[in-house]
Design an enzyme around this catalytic site. Structure first.
Site, PDB file in Angstrom:
ATOM      1  N   GLY A  65     -37.907  16.887 -65.688  1.00  0.00           N
ATOM      2  CA  GLY A  65     -37.917  18.319 -65.983  1.00  0.00           C
ATOM      3  C   GLY A  65     -36.560  18.966 -66.159  1.00  0.00           C
ATOM      4  O   GLY A  65     -35.599  18.579 -65.545  1.00  0.00           O
ATOM      5  N   SER A  66     -36.489  19.942 -67.020  1.00  0.00           N
ATOM      6  CA  SER A  66     -35.322  20.791 -67.215  1.00  0.00           C
ATOM      7  C   SER A  66     -35.538  21.622 -68.462  1.00  0.00           C
ATOM      8  O   SER A  66     -36.632  22.122 -68.676  1.00  0.00           O
ATOM      9  CB  SER A  66     -34.032  19.978 -67.315  1.00  0.00           C
ATOM     10  OG  SER A  66     -32.929  20.841 -67.151  1.00  0.00           O
TER      11      SER A  66
END
Length: 219
Positions: free
Chosen positions: A187-188
């Protein structure tokens, strides 16, 4: 559905660790069967969550020199005119896509063309929606110039959980629209910087599919 290469080592190690945990509970510590079975169930669920994170779907990509495709699966969290200070040093239209841990994390080139700039920056791990994450977090900046001479900048940004950015291109490489250029583990977000006269086709909160959603049209 196929498994991305970035996940093979992690999944193998996780399988060994989870099997060892269950073996210790079942045959060494000899816990009650209800407890060891409960732990086994949790380990299987956790393993499946890791497995789905590294999925890499295959699909047909419809290329168009005027279109800008989403670089990742996720949600549009920023659409604004902003000063891009690393490469263009002028105002650009920014679109940011946040990737949650349940999204596919393959990163795809928004446009076809030649890589004119590629630079990795070590940095902090602020949460991905922090205003300074785009300039202070660990990140990789890539600029591609398409056949019409229009340059598009896209930036992989690590977050509080995502602490490993992978990229597979370098300056001078030719990339295909929708082709894989990198991966961000767990995630990001990905920022895209476009000319000010680009037509934006998405709104804040819209869900995107990497290599399929047309997020903008170039002049």
């Amino acid at each position: 559905m196929t498994l991305h290469k970035e996940g093979k080592k992690i999944l193998f190690i996780a399988l060994i660790v989870f099997a060892a945990i269950f073996y210790l509970l079942e045959y060494v510590i000899v816990t009650p069967s209800w407890l060891s079975n409960s732990v086994l169930g949790l380990l299987i669920i956790f393993y499946l969550l890791i497995l789905q994170f590294f999925r890499s779907p295959k699909f047909v990509i419809n290329t168009n020199e005027k279109h800008v495709l989403a670089p990742a699966d996720g949600k549009v969290v920023v659409i604004e005119d902003t000063e891009e200070t690393e490469y263009f040093n002028e105002k650009r239209k920014q679109i940011s896509i946040f990737m949650s841990p349940v999204n596919v994390h393959v990163n795809r080139s928004p446009v076809s063309g030649v890589v004119k700039f590629c630079k990795y920056h070590a940095g902090k791990y602020l949460v991905a929606w922090h205003p300074k994450s785009s300039t202070e977090n660990e990140r990789t900046t890539i600029v591609v110039e398409n056949g019409g001479g229009v340059q598009v900048l896209f930036r992989q940004i690590a977050g509080a959980v995502a602490r490993r950015i992978k990229w597979y291109v370098k300056e001078g490489d030719v990339v295909e629209q929708g082709g894989e250029f990198g991966f961000i583990k767990f995630g990001s977000r990905v920022d895209v910087f476009l000319p000010l006269d680009a037509k934006i086709n998405v709104d804040i909160g819209d869900k995107t599919k990497g290599g399929r959603t047309i997020i903008a049209e170039l002049p």
